[in-house]
Design an enzyme around this catalytic site. Structure first.
Site, short mmCIF file in Angstrom:
data_model
loop_
_atom_site.label_atom_id
_atom_site.label_comp_id
_atom_site.label_asym_id
_atom_site.label_seq_id
_atom_site.Cartn_x
_atom_site.Cartn_y
_atom_site.Cartn_z
CG HIS A 1 -15.66 24.85 -23.12
ND1 HIS A 1 -15.35 26.08 -23.66
CD2 HIS A 1 -16.90 24.55 -23.56
CE1 HIS A 1 -16.35 26.49 -24.41
NE2 HIS A 1 -17.31 25.58 -24.36
CD GLN B 1 -21.89 22.62 -18.83
OE1 GLN B 1 -23.02 22.43 -18.41
NE2 GLN B 1 -21.66 23.22 -19.98
CB CYS C 1 -16.13 24.41 -27.25
SG CYS C 1 -17.26 25.45 -28.15
C1 LIG Z 1 -17.07 23.55 -18.98
C2 LIG Z 1 -17.29 24.83 -19.73
N1 LIG Z 1 -16.44 25.84 -19.58
C3 LIG Z 1 -16.61 27.00 -20.23
C4 LIG Z 1 -17.67 27.20 -21.07
C5 LIG Z 1 -17.83 28.52 -21.77
O1 LIG Z 1 -19.00 29.16 -21.35
P1 LIG Z 1 -19.47 30.50 -22.04
O2 LIG Z 1 -19.74 30.17 -23.47
O3 LIG Z 1 -20.69 30.89 -21.28
O4 LIG Z 1 -18.37 31.47 -21.89
C6 LIG Z 1 -18.59 26.18 -21.28
C7 LIG Z 1 -19.70 26.33 -22.22
O5 LIG Z 1 -20.37 25.42 -22.61
C8 LIG Z 1 -18.40 24.95 -20.58
O6 LIG Z 1 -19.23 23.93 -20.74
#
Ligand SMILES: Cc1ncc(COP(=O)(O)O)c(C=O)c1O
Length: 394
Positions: free
Chosen positions: A111, A190, A352
């Site tokens: 991500h 996740q 993302c």
């Molecule tokens: C694997 C992973 N890492 C990081 C994030 C970022 O999370 P947040 O938006 O709560 O900071 C997400 C969000 O979907 C994610 O799926």
């Protein structure tokens, strides 16, 4: 697990099929009650006052940290409350004293929140190595062995891909890191909400996750650090010091040293209540339920002509995140049709993960359905029948 009873805690589900929990989960009534109780009955700052309500607030906020630490089986270190996984990862990226020539190893599946903070270290001379995966999200352990060398200061990997749903062998990766003297950060955004996680068993140095993806209030997240002395706090200010001298200060031990300023008190207490809720049902039980729904969804999608599943085709080693595309239609069109035809909320686009989408050759991304404890097989069947109707238009 009494599904109807669980669903009654989420009134929003009465006229909505919510299949976007990987983005943010819904919030059950007991969590909302815990947040409201704080505002109604004992609103006060934490770590500061000695009057009665301040002490209650302090106790409940501390309890929330303890509950979250127990939830991830953290026997040592600090469990710091942040706003989300993104903030947690940035706290590590900005908190380590990097040297020119240090190396960070990550994967193509990350991500942006677990990629951009490492990319930005380029300006201080940190090299970023990205490991490729096969189209199903599998990476050979030999590739990890090859990529992690004695220059590697940190390895950062998502335990469960938010696009492909694939689970990575973080325990084995931790072993390689230990052999080579590298630290391991696990992005548990996740995984933590959906499967039992023990930082003690994994043997990682950092675990980052989001409270809002695990029934907690929005604006809540967690950074667990095995050795708090490995990183500098991102912020300095009120509430985080033991004492202040003429030219310096001593920071408090534990989470308080990393939570300068007034924290999100009601959010933290709500996250504690979310953890209670998940524990009462049992994370193993939630995982089993989600696996059944995932199997049903995968089998159903495989049977629809013109539907392509992106990622593993079976439930082995995967979580309740399923990406797919419908021939002839853009993911955004499919998501809009699902919403307007059947009140189904799914995510569409690049999730993302632009580098992964480029690697997979998916210009417009995917449709993604992600499940949680409140979803039912009837909802999956409704998704499948609506996708089937939509696929005839493609
Ligand atoms: C694997 C992973 N890492 C990081 C994030 C970022 O999370 P947040 O938006 O709560 O900071 C997400 C969000 O979907 C994610 O799926």
């Amino acid at each position: 697990m009494d599904r109807q009873k669980i669903r009654s805690d989420f009134p929003i589900l009465e006229d909505l099929i919510y299949l976007d929990s990987a983005s943010t989960s819904l919030t059950p009534e007991p969590v909302l009650d815990a947040v409201l109780d704080y505002y109604h009955d004992y609103r006060a700052n934490v770590g500061r006052g000695i009057y009665r309500t301040a002490q209650i607030a302090d106790q409940r906020y501390r309890d929330a940290h303890r509950k979250v630490a127990n939830f991830i089986d953290a026997r040592v270190g600090a469990t710091i409350f942040t706003r989300n996984t993104t903030e947690s990862i940035n706290m590590v990226a900005m908190g380590i004293g990097w040297k020119k020539g240090d190396k960070v190893v990550t994967t193509i599946m990350e991500h942006h929140s677990n990629l951009l903070p490492w990319m930005s270290l380029n300006k201080v001379g940190v090299e970023l190595k990205t490991i490729m995966a096969n189209k199903e999200g599998m990476i050979d352990l030999a590739d990890w062995e090859k990529a992690i060398d004695d220059r590697t200061r940190l390895v950062s990997v998502s335990q469960l891909s938010n696009v492909l749903g694939m689970v990575q062998p973080v325990k084995e990766i931790a072993e390689i890191c230990r052999e080579r003297g590298a630290m391991l950060l696990v992005d548990g955004a996740q995984s933590v909400p959906h499967m039992p996680i023990s930082v003690s068993e994994i043997g990682c140095d950092f675990l980052c996750f989001s409270g809002h993806k695990m029934l907690g209030p929005t604006g809540t997240g967690v950074l667990w650090v095995k050795k708090p002395e490995e990183i500098e706090p991102l912020l300095a200010g009120g509430g985080m010091v033991e004492g202040v001298g003429d030219h310096g200060y001593d920071i408090k031990q534990g989470y308080e040293g990393f939570e300068a300023g007034t924290p999100d008190i009601s959010g933290g207490i709500g996250l504690g209540a979310a953890v209670d809720y998940l524990r009462d049902i049992g994370v193993e039980e939630i995982h089993r339920h989600e696996s059944k729904l995932t199997r049903r969804l995968l089998m159903g999608l495989q049977a629809i002509e013109g539907v392509d599943i992106i990622g593993p085709q079976d439930t082995k080693g995967r979580g309740a995140v399923v990406s797919f595309n419908v021939t002839g239609l853009m993911p955004q069109e499919v998501a809009l049709m699902l919403d307007s035809a059947s009140n189904i909320s799914v995510r569409s686009g690049h999730h993302c993960c632009i580098p992964l989408m480029k690697y997979l050759g998916l210009k417009y991304g995917t449709v993604r359905a992600s499940m949680y404890l409140y979803n039912t097989k009837d909802e999956i069947d409704k998704l499948l029948s609506t996708v089937e109707q939509i696929s005839r238009m493609g």
